[in-house]
Design a protein around this motif. Structure first.
Motif, PDB file in Angstrom:
ATOM      1  N   SER A   1       3.337  11.745   2.934  1.00 16.77           N
ATOM      2  CA  SER A   1       2.635  10.890   1.959  1.00 16.77           C
ATOM      3  C   SER A   1       3.500   9.676   1.665  1.00 16.77           C
ATOM      4  CB  SER A   1       2.231  11.701   0.718  1.00 16.77           C
ATOM      5  OG  SER A   1       3.301  12.476   0.245  1.00 16.77           O
ATOM      6  N   ALA A   2       3.607   9.262   0.390  1.00 13.73           N
ATOM      7  CA  ALA A   2       4.279   7.991   0.083  1.00 13.73           C
ATOM      8  C   ALA A   2       5.684   7.966   0.672  1.00 13.73           C
ATOM      9  CB  ALA A   2       4.359   7.812  -1.431  1.00 13.73           C
ATOM     10  N   PRO A   3       6.168   6.835   1.174  1.00 19.88           N
ATOM     11  CA  PRO A   3       5.445   5.571   1.282  1.00 19.88           C
ATOM     12  C   PRO A   3       4.740   5.404   2.623  1.00 19.88           C
ATOM     13  CG  PRO A   3       7.730   5.226   1.857  1.00 19.88           C
ATOM     14  CD  PRO A   3       7.586   6.692   1.556  1.00 19.88           C
ATOM     15  N   TRP A   4       4.694   6.472   3.444  1.00 18.88           N
ATOM     16  CA  TRP A   4       4.208   6.317   4.820  1.00 18.88           C
ATOM     17  C   TRP A   4       2.705   6.544   4.956  1.00 18.88           C
ATOM     18  CZ3 TRP A   4       8.258   4.223   6.934  1.00 18.88           C
ATOM     19  CH2 TRP A   4       9.519   4.582   6.492  1.00 18.88           C
TER      20      TRP A   4
ATOM     21  N   ASP B   1      -0.650   6.266  15.290  1.00 19.21           N
ATOM     22  CA  ASP B   1      -1.890   5.634  14.859  1.00 19.21           C
ATOM     23  C   ASP B   1      -1.584   4.294  14.190  1.00 19.21           C
ATOM     24  OD1 ASP B   1      -4.645   6.717  12.703  1.00 19.21           O
ATOM     25  OD2 ASP B   1      -4.216   4.815  13.690  1.00 19.21           O
ATOM     26  N   PRO B   2      -1.992   3.174  14.794  1.00 17.48           N
ATOM     27  CA  PRO B   2      -1.653   1.880  14.212  1.00 17.48           C
ATOM     28  C   PRO B   2      -2.430   1.578  12.933  1.00 17.48           C
ATOM     29  CG  PRO B   2      -3.064   1.581  16.121  1.00 17.48           C
ATOM     30  CD  PRO B   2      -2.809   3.050  15.994  1.00 17.48           C
ATOM     31  N   SER B   3      -3.462   2.370  12.614  1.00 16.31           N
ATOM     32  CA  SER B   3      -4.269   2.057  11.433  1.00 16.31           C
ATOM     33  C   SER B   3      -3.662   2.632  10.153  1.00 16.31           C
ATOM     34  CB  SER B   3      -5.677   2.621  11.600  1.00 16.31           C
ATOM     35  OG  SER B   3      -5.614   4.032  11.620  1.00 16.31           O
ATOM     36  N   ILE B   4      -2.529   3.320  10.290  1.00 15.02           N
ATOM     37  CA  ILE B   4      -1.951   3.967   9.113  1.00 15.02           C
ATOM     38  C   ILE B   4      -1.478   2.922   8.106  1.00 15.02           C
ATOM     39  CG2 ILE B   4      -0.002   5.379   8.320  1.00 15.02           C
ATOM     40  CD1 ILE B   4      -0.128   6.558  11.228  1.00 15.02           C
ATOM     41  N   PRO B   5      -1.916   3.060   6.859  1.00 14.40           N
ATOM     42  CA  PRO B   5      -1.424   2.122   5.855  1.00 14.40           C
ATOM     43  C   PRO B   5       0.013   2.474   5.485  1.00 14.40           C
ATOM     44  CG  PRO B   5      -2.825   3.745   4.823  1.00 14.40           C
ATOM     45  CD  PRO B   5      -2.812   4.060   6.295  1.00 14.40           C
ATOM     46  N   GLY B   6       0.621   1.672   4.703  1.00 14.83           N
ATOM     47  CA  GLY B   6       1.963   1.994   4.213  1.00 14.83           C
ATOM     48  C   GLY B   6       2.989   1.117   4.861  1.00 14.83           C
TER      49      GLY B   6
ATOM     50  N   ARG C   1       5.244  15.267  -0.527  1.00 15.24           N
ATOM     51  CA  ARG C   1       4.627  16.598  -0.456  1.00 15.24           C
ATOM     52  C   ARG C   1       5.673  17.703  -0.441  1.00 15.24           C
ATOM     53  NH1 ARG C   1       0.390  14.646   3.541  1.00 15.24           N
ATOM     54  NH2 ARG C   1      -1.240  13.983   2.128  1.00 15.24           N
ATOM     55  N   SER C   2       6.763  17.483   0.282  1.00 13.48           N
ATOM     56  CA  SER C   2       7.673  18.598   0.528  1.00 13.48           C
ATOM     57  C   SER C   2       9.085  18.244   0.100  1.00 13.48           C
ATOM     58  CB  SER C   2       7.633  18.932   2.025  1.00 13.48           C
ATOM     59  OG  SER C   2       8.323  20.117   2.272  1.00 13.48           O
ATOM     60  N   SER C   3       9.556  18.814  -1.013  1.00  8.43           N
ATOM     61  CA  SER C   3      10.977  18.664  -1.347  1.00  8.43           C
ATOM     62  C   SER C   3      11.556  20.055  -1.594  1.00  8.43           C
ATOM     63  CB  SER C   3      11.218  17.666  -2.481  1.00  8.43           C
ATOM     64  OG  SER C   3      10.430  17.925  -3.586  1.00  8.43           O
ATOM     65  N   GLY C   4      11.392  20.639  -2.806  1.00  8.73           N
ATOM     66  CA  GLY C   4      11.877  22.006  -3.016  1.00  8.73           C
ATOM     67  C   GLY C   4      11.280  22.974  -2.010  1.00  8.73           C
ATOM     68  N   SER C   5      10.033  22.734  -1.616  1.00  6.70           N
ATOM     69  CA  SER C   5       9.367  23.652  -0.677  1.00  6.70           C
ATOM     70  C   SER C   5      10.010  23.614   0.711  1.00  6.70           C
ATOM     71  CB  SER C   5       7.876  23.331  -0.578  1.00  6.70           C
ATOM     72  OG  SER C   5       7.701  22.006  -0.157  1.00  6.70           O
TER      73      SER C   5
ATOM     74  N   THR D   1       0.833  -1.199   0.000  1.00  5.46           N
ATOM     75  CA  THR D   1       0.000   0.000   0.000  1.00  5.46           C
ATOM     76  C   THR D   1       0.867   1.247   0.000  1.00  5.46           C
ATOM     77  OG1 THR D   1      -0.091  -0.166   2.386  1.00  5.46           O
ATOM     78  CG2 THR D   1      -1.959  -1.074   1.159  1.00  5.46           C
ATOM     79  N   ALA D   2       2.170   1.075  -0.223  1.00  4.46           N
ATOM     80  CA  ALA D   2       3.074   2.214  -0.129  1.00  4.46           C
ATOM     81  C   ALA D   2       2.954   3.150  -1.328  1.00  4.46           C
ATOM     82  CB  ALA D   2       4.517   1.713   0.006  1.00  4.46           C
ATOM     83  N   LEU D   3       2.639   2.595  -2.492  1.00  2.94           N
ATOM     84  CA  LEU D   3       2.618   3.393  -3.717  1.00  2.94           C
ATOM     85  C   LEU D   3       1.275   3.293  -4.420  1.00  2.94           C
ATOM     86  CD1 LEU D   3       6.123   2.495  -5.203  1.00  2.94           C
ATOM     87  CD2 LEU D   3       5.502   4.401  -3.722  1.00  2.94           C
TER      88      LEU D   3
END
Ligand SMILES: O=P(O)(O)OC[C@H](O)CO
Length: 492
Positions: free
Chosen positions: A345-348, A484-489, A303-307, A280-282
């Motif tokens: 966001s991905a992959p977490w 939160d244990p319900s987090i996918p990834g 979400r955040s690289s150059g920013s 479910t990571a990607l």
């Protein structure tokens, strides 16, 4: 085909619209760019004007063709920002609401409610995408809820809902269509069959009558009309989502390749010949379809690289370029910045993760923090690249990829060659490459040889050192993550 014919490529992006003329050798002979504004009427809302989007296409095209014979344009290729949604009146062609941008978060609560009702697995299974407000489906539902709450006009087919490619093509008249890669990012299409899924249309409250017909990336699309100084009737022979187009420009169909576009955020994408998702990571998506041949891809977005550099530059009153200079010659000395601004966001896929600056001592100064900010881009990209399967070569493009220090860090943390593209505007070029095939400007074999000049960065460290670096990074990530244990990834 006359030797002086060219392709006009239009890249309609979030912050600008670019137009390029590309000759039969794949060389850019003219380019123009028009800025595009956006508004945030409420926190988390991101809107643009569909009319301004189209005006930008008109202006960029006109300026790009200035001094060139418009009759030399053999075909048009379009790449575009994805997931953003437009609603317009079929009869008048006029928008009935602002464009809801892909960054718009107004439907976050709706997505959370659908997830709580247990629809997450169905949505992921059918579309290859996690339930998330970035994708178009809940945006389309929101637009219809406000413009046509009882869906009466929608049911009569009086409204058209579409992504930016659909909107631009609608300006030419003809049938309401969407390119399959763009459709794959709406969260309404079955990613394996390439058809709208009736269960999802019902779930998201979207009547089939408002949706476009899904067509391959090579069309057929409506021909150009009303895009001066181009003569009416010039064929549109390619449409691609911008990230997909960049992968195409890199010749990302060659085995063992994965591409990363370093922008405000980053998009990492690789073809997935067996259409398998990495857990479910990607995300699984359609990269492109040429005729009946559909190429699937896995994708992860950061979400955040150059920013991240932009944010740090604002905080310390420097420019991103000054910070990049500081970072180039510094060591992070154990400092890590996990830029979970608005979650990871991905992959977490951890929307409650919080940004963390870890490992500081009294000796920590700005160069170490700047270095940590730069390294955070490479670490995040590597986490997604690792989840995308085994790839020997990482193809890099986008604004931040121009930084050689970042490219070397990327090679060191990835343990694979990084091929930095020395050609700019890859999204537009990818659309041009595919459009040129359709217009017979080059053959499939010649497409392989078009200009893809790269600078190669090789890893300078050994496996043990790389494992140590990644281990320390993942410790910092675990500090940023919610419990939160319900987090996918999970672990990539
Ligand atoms: O216009 P960009 O380059 O910000 O790209 C937008 C992406 O397609 C969103 O998924």
């Amino acid at each position: 085909m006359a030797r002086d014919e060219v392709i006009l490529a239009i890249d309609q992006g979030t912050s600008s619209t670019k137009a390029l003329l590309v000759d039969r050798h794949g060389q850019v002979v003219a380019r123009a760019s028009e800025p595009l504004g956006q508004t945030q009427p409420h926190p988390g809302w991101v809107e643009q004007s569909p009319a301004e989007v189209w005006a930008g296409v008109l202006a960029a095209t006109r300026r790009c063709l200035d001094g060139h014979d418009p009759r030399s344009v053999a075909a048009v290729g379009i790449s575009n920002q994805r997931e953003s949604m437009v609603l317009w009146d079929r009869a008048t062609g006029e928008p009935v609401a602002p464009l809801l941008g892909w960054q718009d978060q107004r439907t976050a609560a709706r997505c959370a409610a659908l997830a709580a009702e247990g629809f997450g697995d169905l949505v992921r299974e059918v579309t290859g995408l996690p339930l998330d407000p970035m994708f178009s489906a809940t945006k389309g539902g929101w637009l219809l809820d406000h413009a046509d709450p009882d869906r009466r006009r929608s049911g009569r087919g009086e409204l058209c809902l579409g992504t930016v490619d659909s909107w631009l093509l609608s300006r030419f008249g003809g049938e309401h269509v969407i390119e399959i890669g763009n459709a794959a990012r709406t969260q309404l299409m079955d990613v394996r069959t390439g058809r709208w899924d009736p269960r999802l249309l019902e779930l998201f409250g979207i009547p089939a009558e408002v949706l476009p017909r899904i067509v391959p990336s090579t069309g057929p699309f409506p021909a150009v009309r009303g895009l001066p100084p181009l003569p009416d009737g010039v064929p549109v022979t390619a449409v691609l989502g911008d990230s997909h187009a960049a992968l195409f420009a890199h010749a990302g169909w060659r085995p063992g390749r994965v591409k990363a576009t370093y922008g405000t955020g980053s998009s990492i994408m690789a073809l997935s010949p067996d259409a398998a998702v990495a857990g479910t990571a990607l995300c699984l998506t359609v990269a492109w379809a040429t005729g009946d041949a559909v190429a699937h891809a896995v994708e992860g977005n950061i979400r955040s690289s150059g920013s991240t550099l932009r944010w740090l530059a604002d905080v310390v009153g420097r420019t991103p370029a000054e910070l990049a200079d500081l970072a180039a010659s510094a060591s992070s000395d154990g400092v890590h910045l996990v830029p979970a601004f608005g979650g990871l966001s991905a992959p977490w896929w951890d929307s409650d993760a919080q940004a963390v600056l870890a490992g500081m001592t009294l000796g920590t100064r700005l160069p170490q923090i700047a270095r940590a900010a730069l390294e955070s881009i490479a670490f995040q990209v590597e986490d997604v690249v690792a989840a995308a399967g085994h790839h020997e070569v990482l193809l890099a493009d986008g604004g931040a990829a121009a930084n050689p220090a970042l490219m070397q860090i990327q090679a060191d943390v990835s343990g694979r060659e990084v091929h930095q593209s020395l050609v700019a505007d890859l999204s537009a070029l990818g659309a041009a490459h595919l459009a040129g095939l359709g217009a017979a400007l080059w053959s499939r074999a010649e497409l392989e040889d078009l200009d893809r000049t790269v600078r190669v960065f090789s890893p300078r460290n050994d496996t043990a050192e790389r494992r140590r670096m990644l281990g320390a990074w993942h410790q910092a990530v675990s500090r940023a993550r919610s419990s939160d244990p319900s987090i996918p990834g999970g672990t990539p």
